[in-house]
Design a protein around this motif. Structure first.
Motif, PDB file in Angstrom:
ATOM      1  N   ASN A   1      -3.778   4.575   5.585  1.00  0.00           N
ATOM      2  CA  ASN A   1      -2.405   5.009   5.840  1.00  0.00           C
ATOM      3  C   ASN A   1      -1.496   4.761   4.646  1.00  0.00           C
ATOM      4  OD1 ASN A   1      -3.129   5.815   8.397  1.00  0.00           O
ATOM      5  ND2 ASN A   1      -2.256   4.047   9.442  1.00  0.00           N
ATOM      6  N   SER A   2      -1.790   3.744   3.859  1.00  0.00           N
ATOM      7  CA  SER A   2      -0.949   3.428   2.698  1.00  0.00           C
ATOM      8  C   SER A   2      -1.120   4.442   1.579  1.00  0.00           C
ATOM      9  CB  SER A   2      -1.277   2.027   2.174  1.00  0.00           C
ATOM     10  OG  SER A   2      -2.545   2.003   1.533  1.00  0.00           O
ATOM     11  N   PHE A   3      -2.196   5.231   1.616  1.00  0.00           N
ATOM     12  CA  PHE A   3      -2.441   6.182   0.536  1.00  0.00           C
ATOM     13  C   PHE A   3      -1.507   7.387   0.599  1.00  0.00           C
ATOM     14  CE2 PHE A   3      -7.162   4.748   0.513  1.00  0.00           C
ATOM     15  CZ  PHE A   3      -6.792   3.600  -0.158  1.00  0.00           C
ATOM     16  N   GLU A   4      -1.029   7.722   1.780  1.00  0.00           N
ATOM     17  CA  GLU A   4      -0.173   8.904   1.897  1.00  0.00           C
ATOM     18  C   GLU A   4       1.131   8.739   1.113  1.00  0.00           C
ATOM     19  OE1 GLU A   4       0.669  12.728   2.753  1.00  0.00           O
ATOM     20  OE2 GLU A   4      -1.216  11.658   3.160  1.00  0.00           O
ATOM     21  N   PRO A   5       1.844   7.594   1.231  1.00  0.00           N
ATOM     22  CA  PRO A   5       3.032   7.418   0.386  1.00  0.00           C
ATOM     23  C   PRO A   5       2.715   7.434  -1.101  1.00  0.00           C
ATOM     24  CG  PRO A   5       3.063   5.861   2.204  1.00  0.00           C
ATOM     25  CD  PRO A   5       1.720   6.512   2.220  1.00  0.00           C
TER      26      PRO A   5
ATOM     27  N   GLU B   1      17.164  15.082  17.316  1.00  0.00           N
ATOM     28  CA  GLU B   1      16.201  13.995  17.321  1.00  0.00           C
ATOM     29  C   GLU B   1      15.635  13.808  15.919  1.00  0.00           C
ATOM     30  OE1 GLU B   1      13.068  15.020  20.049  1.00  0.00           O
ATOM     31  OE2 GLU B   1      11.960  16.158  18.542  1.00  0.00           O
ATOM     32  N   SER B   2      15.275  12.565  15.616  1.00  0.00           N
ATOM     33  CA  SER B   2      14.688  12.257  14.312  1.00  0.00           C
ATOM     34  C   SER B   2      13.457  11.390  14.520  1.00  0.00           C
ATOM     35  CB  SER B   2      15.703  11.527  13.419  1.00  0.00           C
ATOM     36  OG  SER B   2      16.129  10.326  14.023  1.00  0.00           O
ATOM     37  N   LEU B   3      12.452  11.613  13.686  1.00  0.00           N
ATOM     38  CA  LEU B   3      11.204  10.860  13.783  1.00  0.00           C
ATOM     39  C   LEU B   3      11.418   9.435  13.276  1.00  0.00           C
ATOM     40  CD1 LEU B   3       8.123  10.788  14.305  1.00  0.00           C
ATOM     41  CD2 LEU B   3       7.823  11.533  11.924  1.00  0.00           C
ATOM     42  N   VAL B   4      11.051   8.457  14.095  1.00  0.00           N
ATOM     43  CA  VAL B   4      11.170   7.051  13.717  1.00  0.00           C
ATOM     44  C   VAL B   4       9.858   6.535  13.144  1.00  0.00           C
ATOM     45  CG1 VAL B   4      11.587   4.701  14.575  1.00  0.00           C
ATOM     46  CG2 VAL B   4      12.934   6.621  15.444  1.00  0.00           C
ATOM     47  N   GLU B   5       8.761   6.849  13.823  1.00  0.00           N
ATOM     48  CA  GLU B   5       7.477   6.320  13.375  1.00  0.00           C
ATOM     49  C   GLU B   5       6.333   7.112  13.973  1.00  0.00           C
ATOM     50  OE1 GLU B   5       5.911   2.165  11.820  1.00  0.00           O
ATOM     51  OE2 GLU B   5       7.609   2.205  13.205  1.00  0.00           O
ATOM     52  N   ARG B   6       5.226   7.191  13.214  1.00  0.00           N
ATOM     53  CA  ARG B   6       4.007   7.830  13.705  1.00  0.00           C
ATOM     54  C   ARG B   6       2.953   6.744  13.850  1.00  0.00           C
ATOM     55  NH1 ARG B   6       1.753  13.166  13.486  1.00  0.00           N
ATOM     56  NH2 ARG B   6      -0.521  13.146  13.509  1.00  0.00           N
ATOM     57  N   LEU B   7       2.341   6.666  15.019  1.00  0.00           N
ATOM     58  CA  LEU B   7       1.385   5.613  15.328  1.00  0.00           C
ATOM     59  C   LEU B   7      -0.011   6.197  15.436  1.00  0.00           C
ATOM     60  CD1 LEU B   7       3.497   4.063  18.216  1.00  0.00           C
ATOM     61  CD2 LEU B   7       3.539   3.436  15.817  1.00  0.00           C
TER      62      LEU B   7
ATOM     63  N   VAL C   1       1.512  -3.628   2.697  1.00  0.00           N
ATOM     64  CA  VAL C   1       0.167  -3.620   3.273  1.00  0.00           C
ATOM     65  C   VAL C   1      -0.866  -3.956   2.206  1.00  0.00           C
ATOM     66  CG1 VAL C   1      -1.630  -2.132   4.252  1.00  0.00           C
ATOM     67  CG2 VAL C   1       0.697  -2.033   5.150  1.00  0.00           C
ATOM     68  N   LEU C   2      -0.710  -3.371   1.030  1.00  0.00           N
ATOM     69  CA  LEU C   2      -1.684  -3.572  -0.043  1.00  0.00           C
ATOM     70  C   LEU C   2      -1.659  -5.007  -0.555  1.00  0.00           C
ATOM     71  CD1 LEU C   2      -1.002  -0.223  -1.953  1.00  0.00           C
ATOM     72  CD2 LEU C   2      -2.972  -0.753  -0.487  1.00  0.00           C
ATOM     73  N   ILE C   3      -0.465  -5.576  -0.728  1.00  0.00           N
ATOM     74  CA  ILE C   3      -0.371  -6.963  -1.184  1.00  0.00           C
ATOM     75  C   ILE C   3      -0.997  -7.901  -0.151  1.00  0.00           C
ATOM     76  CG2 ILE C   3       1.287  -8.854  -1.440  1.00  0.00           C
ATOM     77  CD1 ILE C   3       2.892  -7.291  -3.249  1.00  0.00           C
ATOM     78  N   ARG C   4      -0.696  -7.646   1.126  1.00  0.00           N
ATOM     79  CA  ARG C   4      -1.265  -8.499   2.175  1.00  0.00           C
ATOM     80  C   ARG C   4      -2.790  -8.416   2.186  1.00  0.00           C
ATOM     81  NH1 ARG C   4       0.839 -10.721   6.746  1.00  0.00           N
ATOM     82  NH2 ARG C   4       2.790  -9.559   6.526  1.00  0.00           N
TER      83      ARG C   4
END
Length: 642
Positions: free
Chosen positions: A620-624, A75-81, A586-589
């Motif tokens: 959430n955008s800060f983690e990347p 199994e592989s992680l697709v997304e964390r909500l 996300v940041l541009i929007r």
């Protein structure tokens, strides 16, 4: 009177897409009244792959849910909500089985939304339908800010308030092929006609299947199917058909219900009659709102900078409409860049007309007009200050002064026109009207060499602006010479220069304090405000730039595209690069949304003016950002330079 639980649920839903598009309190209160509140301990499985959709989809009120893709025993992680995110809606509306496993990884509180009550809203709220149509990805969950393929700009224009009610007609002849055709022939036909799909028909031109770009990428480009096989090996069928002259809203609802991107138009709306056209999601985006093609045509006809300003203001109305409908950022930036480029080219034409009126004649040498910074990257949505430069061909020494004087005069007129349109003069004078930034090819090469070999703070600042250049006027030969020179210089000073660029990308650490509060300015004009550009966006643009230079990719300026290319080049880091691209979207929007609301650049934000969802998306955008900075630190061994 609604009970207090229903009222609390309503108060939560009304600010969160897609529920925020229901502007009727009574209607949304009815949805809230049918919500079940579910506590999910760690490890609880909400649904599994292959299961039919339940009568509910889900909103995370508290905690965290992860989606997993299973292949055999792996199994592989697709997304964390997290809080405020919706999942499980795509299979429900598309009447398809779940693709992924949804599992609680923290103690979670979910709102289970009754699907029947929600479906009743679709015909009544076109904005809700449009949001679903443009935002639902094929991932088994409902994803926000997911990039979509860039559509082509059409020619028709409809008013936003009428678009959903008016009929939408297929506006191009469908490309078809017989079932006996090979995949390579179908792909060649799609390429020749510049379309994203081809319809497979029988001898009477009735549709029996369809192939899209996605099929070619997933099945042929991956090597699963040979391109020499017949089209039947990869086509999708039966085809979803519609009759001619359905309304835009009806077409959107049909696409959402079936979770498809294309509808084939036939004579009677069934696959028993010949094909007459095809409508895609891209076509719908073109029809709605102010049409970009119309604005571009008007820009070409403009006779003054005053009218250009009016057109740019209309463009901002278009931008606001796109943002409100949650249209993908990749599409928005493409449209806005095209419009801005046309305005710049028109200002250059107006400038050339003025120098001719001054008696200076035609340009005495070849030249290219360069846009820099965000416009150079194709990411400028709002009217910010100008960043531009001019490059002209090398001329004999005895002609140099006169040639440069001509181009400086032209540049002064062009920047004046741009200022009239609303692109303010650059406070740092980084414009083509400055003699420092109006140079021949040889002088530009010398300047870039200096920046690359003398890594001072000022040079790093200039690098962050001037290395994102793009020609918008001219034949492109002069900027190409400059690009070639830069990569020749990289062979001489690659390690030191790239390390300096990477170090500059680390200038702004995590935008959150230890207590997860936003790091705000402590003094000055923007005291207690969060600098979105410097603390969140610039680390990503700087990182993408240095990674592309290291990879020797010189023709890709856009930050999203840079991260996409890096994901292709480095599969081991693909997840991080894609997360960085999504964070940047996300940041541009957010910046564009806040800038339009306040009629400014959107750069500085007051944390308290953000909605709950906006704060969540921003955090959430800060983690990347943090993970990309860590990657740079390791890759370029920056601990030794600190």
């Amino acid at each position: 009177m609604p009970n207090q639980v229903t009222r609390r649920i309503y108060d939560y839903l009304k600010d969160i897409p897609p529920f925020s598009f229901v502007d009727n309190e009574e209607a949304l209160m009815a949805v809230a009244g049918r919500v079940e509140v579910r506590y999910q301990p760690v490890g609880t499985v909400i649904f599994r792959p292959g299961e039919p959709p339940k009568d509910r989809f889900y909103l995370v009120k508290e905690g965290a849910i992860e989606l997993y893709h299973r292949v055999e025993d792996a199994e592989s992680l697709v997304e964390r909500l997290g809080e405020g995110e919706v999942f499980g809606i795509r299979p429900l509306l598309a009447e398809d089985n779940y693709l992924f496993e949804a599992r609680a990884v923290e103690e979670s509180l979910l709102y289970a939304i009754n699907s029947a009550g929600f479906r009743e809203l679709l015909p009544r709220y076109p904005a809700l339908t449009q949001y679903l149509a443009t935002s639902m990805a094929g991932s088994g969950r409902f994803a926000l800010n997911r990039p979509a393929p860039v559509p082509k700009l059409g020619d028709d224009s409809l008013q936003p308030d009428l678009a959903g009610l008016l009929p939408i007609q297929a506006n191009r002849t469908p490309i078809t092929c017989p079932a006996t055709a090979r995949i390579v022939d179908a792909a060649r036909a799609m390429s020749e006609h510049n379309v994203g799909s081809i319809i497979i028909t029988d001898l009477r031109q009735r549709p029996i299947g369809i192939i899209t770009d996605r099929d070619l990428r997933q099945k042929v480009a991956t090597g699963l199917v040979s391109n020499q096989e017949l089209v039947g090996e990869i086509m999708q069928g039966p085809v979803a058909c519609i009759r001619p002259m359905l309304s835009l809203a009806d077409v959107q609802i049909e696409m959402v219900r079936r979770n498809i991107n294309h509808l084939v138009q036939t004579e009677d709306g069934t696959d028993k009659t010949p094909v007459t056209g095809i409508i895609s999601k891209h076509d719908i985006l073109v029809v709605q709102g102010n049409n970009p093609a119309v604005l571009i045509r008007e820009i070409g006809r403009a006779k003054s900078s005053a009218y250009l300003r009016t057109l740019r203001e209309r463009t901002e109305q278009l931008l606001a409409s796109y943002l409100e409908r949650e249209v993908s950022i990749s599409f928005i930036t493409t449209v806005m860049t095209k419009i801005n480029d046309e305005i710049i080219r028109k200002c250059i034409k107006l400038g050339l007309a003025r120098v001719q009126a001054d008696g200076l004649g035609n340009p005495p040498a070849l030249f290219d007009w360069l846009v820099l910074g965000s416009q150079g990257r194709g990411e400028q949505l709002l009217r910010t200050d100008q960043d531009n430069a001019l490059i002209f061909e090398d001329v004999p020494q005895h002609r140099y002064a006169a040639v440069k004087d001509y181009f400086l005069q032209l540049a002064s007129y062009v920047t004046e026109f741009l200022n009239d349109v609303g692109f303010e003069y650059c406070s740092g004078d980084m414009m083509a009207s400055n003699p420092r930034w109006c140079l021949p090819v040889s002088a530009w090469k010398t300047q870039f060499s200096q920046w690359m070999h003398e890594n001072s703070a000022e040079n790093m600042l200039h690098t962050s602006i001037f290395f994102d250049y793009r020609g918008v006027w001219g034949d492109g030969s002069l900027p190409a010479k400059l690009t070639e020179h830069i990569f020749q210089e990289l062979e001489r000073s690659s390690a030191r220069f790239l390390a300096s660029l990477a170090l500059a990308a680390l200038d702004n650490p995590s935008p959150l304090t230890f207590f997860r509060n936003f790091v705000v300015e402590r003094s000055g004009e923007h005291k207690d405000q969060f600098d979105l550009k410097s603390r969140a966006m610039r680390p990503l643009t700087d990182a993408a730039r240095v990674l592309m230079l290291e990879a020797r990719q010189g023709n890709i300026n856009n930050t999203f595209r840079r991260f996409e290319v890096m994901a292709e080049r480095e599969p081991q880091n693909a997840e991080l690069f894609r997360a960085a691209a999504e964070a940047y979207e996300v940041l541009i929007r957010l910046r564009a949304t806040m800038g339009l609301r306040r009629k400014d650049s959107g750069r500085f934000l007051k944390p308290e003016e953000l909605s709950r969802v906006q704060r969540l998306l921003l955090r959430n955008s800060f983690e990347p950002v943090k993970e990309i900075q860590t990657l740079l630190e390791v890759r370029f061994q920056l601990n030794f330079l600190r």
